[in-house]
Design an enzyme around this catalytic site. Structure first.
Site, PDB file in Angstrom:
ATOM      1  N   LYS A  38     -10.657 -45.975  -1.723  1.00 19.39           N
ATOM      2  CA  LYS A  38     -10.880 -44.564  -1.408  1.00 19.39           C
ATOM      3  C   LYS A  38     -10.868 -43.694  -2.664  1.00 19.39           C
ATOM      4  O   LYS A  38     -11.670 -42.766  -2.789  1.00 19.39           O
ATOM      5  CB  LYS A  38      -9.820 -44.091  -0.410  1.00 19.39           C
ATOM      6  CG  LYS A  38      -9.934 -44.776   0.942  1.00 19.39           C
ATOM      7  CD  LYS A  38      -8.756 -44.470   1.843  1.00 19.39           C
ATOM      8  CE  LYS A  38      -8.879 -45.179   3.186  1.00 19.39           C
ATOM      9  NZ  LYS A  38      -7.700 -44.965   4.048  1.00 19.39           N
ATOM     10  N   VAL A  86     -13.056 -42.138   3.755  1.00 21.53           N
ATOM     11  CA  VAL A  86     -11.944 -41.870   2.830  1.00 21.53           C
ATOM     12  C   VAL A  86     -10.686 -41.391   3.517  1.00 21.53           C
ATOM     13  O   VAL A  86      -9.615 -41.959   3.333  1.00 21.53           O
ATOM     14  CB  VAL A  86     -12.371 -40.873   1.735  1.00 21.53           C
ATOM     15  CG1 VAL A  86     -11.175 -40.421   0.918  1.00 21.53           C
ATOM     16  CG2 VAL A  86     -13.402 -41.523   0.827  1.00 21.53           C
ATOM     17  N   ILE A 136     -10.187 -35.674   7.692  1.00 22.84           N
ATOM     18  CA  ILE A 136     -10.162 -34.650   6.644  1.00 22.84           C
ATOM     19  C   ILE A 136     -11.543 -34.593   5.984  1.00 22.84           C
ATOM     20  O   ILE A 136     -11.995 -35.585   5.423  1.00 22.84           O
ATOM     21  CB  ILE A 136      -9.099 -34.966   5.576  1.00 22.84           C
ATOM     22  CG1 ILE A 136      -7.725 -35.165   6.216  1.00 22.84           C
ATOM     23  CG2 ILE A 136      -9.043 -33.861   4.535  1.00 22.84           C
ATOM     24  CD1 ILE A 136      -6.668 -35.671   5.245  1.00 22.84           C
ATOM     25  N   GLU A 186     -18.495 -39.654   5.212  1.00 27.25           N
ATOM     26  CA  GLU A 186     -17.288 -38.820   5.209  1.00 27.25           C
ATOM     27  C   GLU A 186     -16.072 -39.542   5.772  1.00 27.25           C
ATOM     28  O   GLU A 186     -14.959 -39.402   5.257  1.00 27.25           O
ATOM     29  CB  GLU A 186     -17.556 -37.544   6.028  1.00 27.25           C
ATOM     30  CG  GLU A 186     -16.387 -36.575   6.076  1.00 27.25           C
ATOM     31  CD  GLU A 186     -16.091 -35.936   4.731  1.00 27.25           C
ATOM     32  OE1 GLU A 186     -15.028 -36.262   4.139  1.00 27.25           O
ATOM     33  OE2 GLU A 186     -16.913 -35.143   4.254  1.00 27.25           O
ATOM     34  N   GLY A 223      -7.194 -43.089  12.916  1.00 24.82           N
ATOM     35  CA  GLY A 223      -7.132 -42.847  14.357  1.00 24.82           C
ATOM     36  C   GLY A 223      -8.518 -42.716  14.942  1.00 24.82           C
ATOM     37  O   GLY A 223      -9.482 -42.356  14.261  1.00 24.82           O
ATOM     38  N   ASP A 237      -6.563 -50.682  -0.188  1.00 28.84           N
ATOM     39  CA  ASP A 237      -7.256 -49.710   0.669  1.00 28.84           C
ATOM     40  C   ASP A 237      -7.339 -48.357  -0.025  1.00 28.84           C
ATOM     41  O   ASP A 237      -8.404 -47.740  -0.079  1.00 28.84           O
ATOM     42  CB  ASP A 237      -6.511 -49.583   2.006  1.00 28.84           C
ATOM     43  CG  ASP A 237      -7.091 -48.506   2.899  1.00 28.84           C
ATOM     44  OD1 ASP A 237      -8.112 -48.772   3.561  1.00 28.84           O
ATOM     45  OD2 ASP A 237      -6.527 -47.389   2.932  1.00 28.84           O
ATOM     46  N   GLY A 254       1.066 -50.465  15.489  1.00 32.38           N
ATOM     47  CA  GLY A 254      -0.369 -50.486  15.234  1.00 32.38           C
ATOM     48  C   GLY A 254      -0.786 -49.747  13.982  1.00 32.38           C
ATOM     49  O   GLY A 254      -1.982 -49.621  13.694  1.00 32.38           O
ATOM     50  N   LYS A 295     -15.293 -47.859   4.088  1.00 33.76           N
ATOM     51  CA  LYS A 295     -14.825 -47.585   2.720  1.00 33.76           C
ATOM     52  C   LYS A 295     -14.997 -48.796   1.823  1.00 33.76           C
ATOM     53  O   LYS A 295     -15.311 -48.663   0.637  1.00 33.76           O
ATOM     54  CB  LYS A 295     -13.365 -47.150   2.733  1.00 33.76           C
ATOM     55  CG  LYS A 295     -12.429 -48.197   3.317  1.00 33.76           C
ATOM     56  CD  LYS A 295     -11.009 -47.718   3.396  1.00 33.76           C
ATOM     57  CE  LYS A 295     -10.148 -48.769   4.111  1.00 33.76           C
ATOM     58  NZ  LYS A 295     -10.516 -48.951   5.519  1.00 33.76           N
TER      59      LYS A 295
END
Length: 430
Positions: free
Chosen positions: A206, A133, A137, A130, A303, A202, A188, A106
């Site tokens: 996005k 962001v 999703i 993809e 994740g 961050d 984490g 990103k």
């Protein structure tokens, strides 16, 4: 097509490991969809002898990016190494060598996406991102393909899991910011240096990417107005809740006519708005379209496997395009010139918390100031403080221009009856 497709993987951390796992474990499905097998031929690592959590042949590993970028048998480069300058150099090299590229980066796409997409278009290569962001999703492909026939007018996104986790725990468990941040770091969810997350950087990267795609307009990181969550207090959350709102760090991309606004800031959303129920580390993007109306896309925003799933989905798209002979045709040059809203053009409701002297004439002085600058009030809550010597006044305005509201904020600090403006937040979603 029966030719085996070879992949070069730049980076073998959490996401890179997940990409290899999915390609290995889903080989039958990939072969069914694509008509060929998919192989990760080479993987760029920093340590050849590190213990790995997945089975990988030593021959697949290399410490030289050149061994991947210059390999004529490798069709697609997957960049999951992170960073900006080195990743940019490798991606440019790959595109110049006619290789298709998938990235989850990103930071890179927010800063250099326009340049890299133009190079991909020139070279007849695909460049997909993809996973950059919202993890698993599929929001970028939804904007580019699923909503291609519509005109997007607004996007509101919870696109940072760290801040959403912190605000969820603060709101639902009454805990303070520093305590929850330490817990998020231990779990984490937050980095040792959490600045990029908690100060909104961050999320800003996005929302710049979302705005560029949703509005077909080149939006840069510098175009995003950014405010983080580190100054939010338990009192802010409690009073917001009493007035019917939940606090979220929301990225907003809003278009009116030919002008746009892009921002990231702590925002109060009504309890009955779908974003209000997005808790913990989950992400969601709420999209307004002129034809489709309101839609929301929800899921794991980070994740290993959710992010890797988005990467491999892009890989499938590249290979489908290759089979059809249409690689490089997916890059659409932005249709509109960039036109940003000024503070006169940005309208919203606002929440404000003031400490004022509890003396006759205080409220009259405040309302007079608000009226003078065209700010009307929708909700008012007053609580005595300091044995009645002070009053805590919580206000929610009607929709007002950001310029007029900021003027009132400045003037309040010069008013004799005001001791302090404790906090101020945007209200959206009503």
């Amino acid at each position: 097509m029966t030719k085996n497709m070879n992949i070069g993987l730049l980076g073998f951390g959490t996401v890179g490991t997940g990409v290899l796992q999915i390609i290995q474990n889903h080989q039958d499905k990939l072969k069914h969809q694509l008509g060929c097998s998919v192989t990760v031929k080479k993987i760029l690592v920093s340590n050849l002898h590190k213990q790995r959590s997945v089975d990988v042949n030593q021959e697949q590993l290399t410490t030289s990016a050149e061994n991947i970028l210059n390999d004529d048998e490798i069709d697609v480069i997957v960049e999951v190494m992170g960073g900006i300058d080195e990743a940019r150099r490798y991606i440019r090299h790959a595109l110049e060598n006619g290789k298709h590229v998938i990235t989850a980066n990103k930071d890179l796409m927010a800063l250099h996406g326009s340049e890299l997409l133009q190079l991909a278009n020139k070279q007849g290569c695909d460049l997909f991102y993809e996973a950059s962001v919202a993890g698993g999703i599929p929001i970028l492909r939804t904007l580019v393909e699923g909503l291609a026939s519509d005109r997007i007018t607004k996007m509101m996104g919870i696109v940072n899991g760290t801040t959403n986790y912190i605000l969820t725990k603060m709101s639902k468990e009454g805990r303070v910011y520093n305590e929850v941040l330490k817990e998020a770091q231990a779990l984490g969810y937050a980095e040792a240096d959490p600045t990029s997350d908690v100060e909104g950087l961050d999320a800003a990267r996005k929302i710049a990417i979302l705005g560029t795609l949703g509005f077909s307009m080149n939006l840069d990181l510098d175009d995003v107005s950014v405010k983080g969550i580190s100054t939010i207090t338990s009192e802010d959350l409690s009073y917001g809740d009493q007035l019917g709102y939940t606090m979220k760090l929301v990225g907003i991309a809003n278009r009116s006519g030919d002008k746009v606004e892009v921002s990231v800031q702590p925002t109060l959303v009504p309890h009955d708005h779908p974003l209000s129920s997005v808790d913990d580390e989950f992400n969601a993007v709420y999209v307004y379209g002129e034809a489709v109306g309101e839609t929301m896309y929800y899921g794991a925003g980070a994740g290993q496997l959710p992010t890797a799933t988005a990467v491999v989905s892009d890989l499938v798209e590249v290979l489908k395009n290759k089979r059809l002979g249409v690689n490089g045709n997916s890059v659409v040059i932005p249709q509109f010139d960039k036109k940003l809203k000024t503070d006169d053009d940005i309208f919203s409701k606002f929440f404000m918390r003031i400490h004022a002297k509890d003396v006759p004439g205080t409220f009259s002085a405040l309302t007079s100031l608000f009226d003078k600058h065209g700010v009307s009030l929708e909700k008012i809550l007053q609580v005595p403080l300091n044995d009645g010597k002070l009053a805590e006044i919580i206000l929610v305005t009607h929709a007002v221009s950001k310029k007029n509201y900021e003027t009132v904020l400045t003037k309040l600090n010069d008013t004799d009856v005001v001791v302090d403006v404790k906090s101020s937040y945007r209200v959206e979603g009503e």
